[in-house]
Design a protein around this motif. Structure first.
Motif, short mmCIF file in Angstrom:
data_model
loop_
_atom_site.label_atom_id
_atom_site.label_comp_id
_atom_site.label_asym_id
_atom_site.label_seq_id
_atom_site.Cartn_x
_atom_site.Cartn_y
_atom_site.Cartn_z
N GLY A 176 0.67 -1.13 0.00
CA GLY A 176 -0.05 -0.07 -0.14
C GLY A 176 0.91 1.08 -0.07
N GLY A 216 2.28 4.11 -3.77
CA GLY A 216 1.53 3.19 -3.43
C GLY A 216 -0.13 3.40 -3.18
N ARG A 217 -1.01 2.59 -3.45
CA ARG A 217 -2.42 2.81 -2.64
C ARG A 217 -3.01 1.30 -2.75
N LEU A 218 -3.37 1.13 -1.29
CA LEU A 218 -3.95 -0.27 -1.21
C LEU A 218 -5.63 -0.02 -1.20
N GLU A 221 -8.18 -5.10 0.76
CA GLU A 221 -7.63 -6.36 1.81
C GLU A 221 -8.59 -7.12 2.21
N ALA A 232 -3.42 -3.68 -5.00
CA ALA A 232 -2.68 -2.32 -4.75
C ALA A 232 -2.54 -1.62 -6.14
N TRP A 234 0.19 1.18 -8.00
CA TRP A 234 1.36 1.98 -7.96
C TRP A 234 1.51 2.71 -9.22
#
Length: 235
Positions: A176, A216-218, A221, A232, A234
């Motif tokens: 993330g 990055g971004r999660l 989950e 995720a 990027w």
């Protein structure tokens, strides 16, 4: 140079035809995968490479147009990894799931290469493979397939292991935040013990992203079947 990456889980259940009545359980994960692939499309790469875990027969390079089948999961469904002449070897399951995702999001006619990596591949070799991929074109994008631990609950494929939650939490944070050092620090032996199939592909990503300055971004989950699933993006 790596300009974007999408990280997706690779259970065949991600394909609704395989999941059948259980398909809604991964609906949020599918939506997140579509969002992550949109990030790849927006990056306008010169080269798209899919990386995923593979058994002995599926390791190595799979050229554009290579085919994979879900017949082993009771479904008469064949997919291709983008457009191209393909190769003689069938895609491993992780790359077949990737091919299905790409077909759903408009990449079916693009040339896409695949790389199947062994789950026991050393971290240094994973990173080296990633650096080689990133250096192959001016604008490279990666679709990285892989699951977290398979030991989150008593009914998980690997049964309950108290170390699984911590391992997955560390992986989720690294994915993330595009933390390449943290990804490379994931312990290969522990990952194997926890049946975390994503460790090697994630470390290929880490090598490819070195010096790229990506954020990055999660996007998702979860562990609906006792297996850690992460999505995720990027860029």
């Amino acid at each position: 140079m790596l300009v974007a990456a999408a990280v997706c889980p690779c259970p065949p259940l991600l394909v609704p035809a395989v999941a059948a009545g259980a398909a809604p359980e991964l609906a949020d994960a599918r939506t997140a995968c579509s969002d992550a692939l949109a990030v790849l499309a927006a990056s306008r790469p010169d080269r798209l490479v899919v990386v995923g875990p593979a058994g002995v027969d599926g390791r190595g390079v799979h050229p554009a147009g290579s085919a994979g089948s879900f017949a082993g999961f009771g479904v008469d469904l064949t997919v291709r990894l983008g457009s191209g002449p393909g190769g003689e070897r069938p895609l491993p399951a992780s790359l077949a799931v990737a091919a299905w995702l790409l077909e759903q999001t408009g990449w079916a006619d693009a040339p896409v290469e695949g790389l199947g990596v062994g789950e026991e591949l050393e971290s240094a070799r994973c990173a080296a493979a990633g650096r080689e991929i990133a250096a192959a074109a001016d604008r490279v994008a990666l679709l990285v397939m892989g699951d977290g631990s398979a030991c989150r609950t008593l009914k998980a494929p690997g049964y309950l292991d108290e170390r699984a939650e911590g391992f997955d939490a560390a992986a989720a944070r690294a994915l993330g935040t595009a933390d390449t050092a943290a990804l490379l620090a994931l312990d290969a032996e522990l990952a194997q013990a926890l049946q975390a199939a994503g460790r090697a592909p994630w470390q290929v990503l880490a090598g490819a992203a070195e010096g790229a300055g990506l954020e990055g971004r999660l996007l998702h989950e979860g562990a609906p079947y006792g297996v850690g699933y992460f999505v995720a993006a990027w860029s």
